[in-house]
Design a protein around this motif. Sequence first.
Motif, mmCIF file in Angstrom:
data_model
loop_
_atom_site.group_PDB
_atom_site.id
_atom_site.type_symbol
_atom_site.label_atom_id
_atom_site.label_comp_id
_atom_site.label_asym_id
_atom_site.label_seq_id
_atom_site.Cartn_x
_atom_site.Cartn_y
_atom_site.Cartn_z
ATOM 1 N N SER A 2 53.316 -41.748 -17.763
ATOM 2 C CA SER A 2 53.219 -40.943 -18.975
ATOM 3 C C SER A 2 53.992 -39.642 -18.808
ATOM 4 O O SER A 2 54.383 -39.250 -17.707
ATOM 5 C CB SER A 2 51.751 -40.638 -19.285
ATOM 6 O OG SER A 2 51.239 -39.680 -18.372
ATOM 7 N N GLY A 3 54.193 -38.943 -19.915
ATOM 8 C CA GLY A 3 54.888 -37.660 -19.889
ATOM 9 C C GLY A 3 54.172 -36.635 -19.036
ATOM 10 O O GLY A 3 54.800 -35.864 -18.302
ATOM 11 N N ASP A 4 52.825 -36.634 -19.124
ATOM 12 C CA ASP A 4 52.040 -35.685 -18.315
ATOM 13 C C ASP A 4 52.158 -36.000 -16.828
ATOM 14 O O ASP A 4 52.258 -35.092 -16.003
ATOM 15 C CB ASP A 4 50.562 -35.715 -18.724
ATOM 16 C CG ASP A 4 50.327 -35.047 -20.070
ATOM 17 O OD1 ASP A 4 51.195 -34.262 -20.508
ATOM 18 O OD2 ASP A 4 49.266 -35.306 -20.669
ATOM 19 N N GLU A 5 52.141 -37.287 -16.480
ATOM 20 C CA GLU A 5 52.265 -37.675 -15.076
ATOM 21 C C GLU A 5 53.634 -37.273 -14.523
ATOM 22 O O GLU A 5 53.736 -36.776 -13.399
ATOM 23 C CB GLU A 5 52.057 -39.182 -14.911
ATOM 24 C CG GLU A 5 50.627 -39.622 -15.115
ATOM 25 C CD GLU A 5 50.488 -41.127 -15.116
ATOM 26 O OE1 GLU A 5 49.460 -41.605 -14.596
ATOM 27 O OE2 GLU A 5 51.392 -41.828 -15.621
ATOM 28 N N LEU A 6 54.673 -37.470 -15.309
ATOM 29 C CA LEU A 6 56.016 -37.089 -14.895
ATOM 30 C C LEU A 6 56.121 -35.577 -14.728
ATOM 31 O O LEU A 6 56.683 -35.092 -13.736
ATOM 32 C CB LEU A 6 57.054 -37.582 -15.900
ATOM 33 C CG LEU A 6 58.507 -37.262 -15.577
ATOM 34 C CD1 LEU A 6 58.905 -37.856 -14.231
ATOM 35 C CD2 LEU A 6 59.418 -37.773 -16.678
ATOM 36 N N GLU A 7 55.556 -34.837 -15.647
ATOM 37 C CA GLU A 7 55.576 -33.375 -15.559
ATOM 38 C C GLU A 7 54.809 -32.893 -14.326
ATOM 39 O O GLU A 7 55.262 -31.999 -13.612
ATOM 40 C CB GLU A 7 54.967 -32.762 -16.825
ATOM 41 C CG GLU A 7 55.140 -31.269 -16.895
ATOM 42 C CD GLU A 7 54.665 -30.707 -18.225
ATOM 43 O OE1 GLU A 7 54.015 -29.647 -18.198
ATOM 44 O OE2 GLU A 7 54.955 -31.324 -19.272
ATOM 45 N N ASN A 8 53.653 -33.498 -14.041
ATOM 46 C CA ASN A 8 52.881 -33.141 -12.844
ATOM 47 C C ASN A 8 53.640 -33.486 -11.566
ATOM 48 O O ASN A 8 53.632 -32.711 -10.604
ATOM 49 C CB ASN A 8 51.520 -33.849 -12.842
ATOM 50 C CG ASN A 8 50.571 -33.266 -13.862
ATOM 51 O OD1 ASN A 8 50.737 -32.144 -14.321
ATOM 52 N ND2 ASN A 8 49.574 -34.055 -14.240
ATOM 53 N N GLU A 14 58.586 -29.455 -7.142
ATOM 54 C CA GLU A 14 59.129 -28.089 -7.175
ATOM 55 C C GLU A 14 58.323 -27.178 -6.255
ATOM 56 O O GLU A 14 58.884 -26.351 -5.541
ATOM 57 C CB GLU A 14 59.111 -27.557 -8.614
ATOM 58 C CG GLU A 14 59.921 -26.310 -8.818
ATOM 59 C CD GLU A 14 61.414 -26.548 -8.917
ATOM 60 O OE1 GLU A 14 62.165 -25.595 -8.634
ATOM 61 O OE2 GLU A 14 61.839 -27.656 -9.268
ATOM 62 N N LEU A 15 57.008 -27.326 -6.234
ATOM 63 C CA LEU A 15 56.160 -26.535 -5.347
ATOM 64 C C LEU A 15 56.450 -26.865 -3.878
ATOM 65 O O LEU A 15 56.552 -25.958 -3.050
ATOM 66 C CB LEU A 15 54.681 -26.768 -5.664
ATOM 67 C CG LEU A 15 53.677 -25.986 -4.825
ATOM 68 C CD1 LEU A 15 53.900 -24.480 -4.953
ATOM 69 C CD2 LEU A 15 52.255 -26.354 -5.251
ATOM 70 N N GLN A 16 56.609 -28.136 -3.551
ATOM 71 C CA GLN A 16 56.954 -28.528 -2.187
ATOM 72 C C GLN A 16 58.309 -27.948 -1.778
ATOM 73 O O GLN A 16 58.484 -27.477 -0.654
ATOM 74 C CB GLN A 16 56.999 -30.048 -2.057
ATOM 75 C CG GLN A 16 55.648 -30.714 -2.085
ATOM 76 C CD GLN A 16 55.767 -32.233 -2.049
ATOM 77 O OE1 GLN A 16 56.813 -32.786 -1.719
ATOM 78 N NE2 GLN A 16 54.687 -32.912 -2.405
ATOM 79 N N LEU A 17 59.259 -27.958 -2.707
ATOM 80 C CA LEU A 17 60.585 -27.407 -2.436
ATOM 81 C C LEU A 17 60.512 -25.903 -2.201
ATOM 82 O O LEU A 17 61.147 -25.380 -1.278
ATOM 83 C CB LEU A 17 61.527 -27.729 -3.594
ATOM 84 C CG LEU A 17 62.984 -27.367 -3.409
ATOM 85 C CD1 LEU A 17 63.592 -28.114 -2.229
ATOM 86 C CD2 LEU A 17 63.754 -27.675 -4.672
ATOM 87 N N TYR A 18 59.718 -25.214 -2.983
ATOM 88 C CA TYR A 18 59.548 -23.772 -2.811
ATOM 89 C C TYR A 18 58.932 -23.466 -1.444
ATOM 90 O O TYR A 18 59.369 -22.553 -0.749
ATOM 91 C CB TYR A 18 58.678 -23.195 -3.931
ATOM 92 C CG TYR A 18 58.370 -21.737 -3.737
ATOM 93 C CD1 TYR A 18 59.359 -20.782 -3.923
ATOM 94 C CD2 TYR A 18 57.109 -21.315 -3.341
ATOM 95 C CE1 TYR A 18 59.096 -19.429 -3.726
ATOM 96 C CE2 TYR A 18 56.835 -19.970 -3.138
ATOM 97 C CZ TYR A 18 57.828 -19.038 -3.339
ATOM 98 O OH TYR A 18 57.560 -17.707 -3.133
ATOM 99 N N ARG A 19 57.947 -24.249 -1.039
ATOM 100 C CA ARG A 19 57.331 -24.056 0.280
ATOM 101 C C ARG A 19 58.338 -24.303 1.399
ATOM 102 O O ARG A 19 58.368 -23.591 2.394
ATOM 103 C CB ARG A 19 56.115 -24.960 0.434
ATOM 104 C CG ARG A 19 54.941 -24.505 -0.405
ATOM 105 C CD ARG A 19 53.772 -25.438 -0.269
ATOM 106 N NE ARG A 19 52.636 -24.940 -1.016
ATOM 107 C CZ ARG A 19 51.734 -25.717 -1.579
ATOM 108 N NH1 ARG A 19 51.815 -27.043 -1.449
ATOM 109 N NH2 ARG A 19 50.732 -25.188 -2.251
#
Length: 106
Positions: A2-8, A14-19
Amino acid sequence: MSGDELENYESDMELQLYREYKTVVGLFNYVVETERRFYLANQVDVKTLSNAGEVYFELTLTDAWVWDIYRQGRFVKSVKVLTFKDVNVEELNRDEFQIPKEGLES
């Protein structure tokens, strides 16, 4: 998916990349921004070129890390980048990434 699953999923990536960025930034000398990517590198060579009146930039980055959530291997030994927009290259101040010694004393 779903769109929500893709967004999550993308938010988690992105959070893993920032870390990962916070972990590796102290290993590099330069931050390089182009219109498409963000890089960390230890050596940067920027050449301003022109062809038929069009100006563009050729960057050669050595020992680089690429900000890209879809890329499996973000560390690259050498990379050439062509860009037609402005390039921003900043030298990192390593002191910004170190804990002051007085903060370690108890």
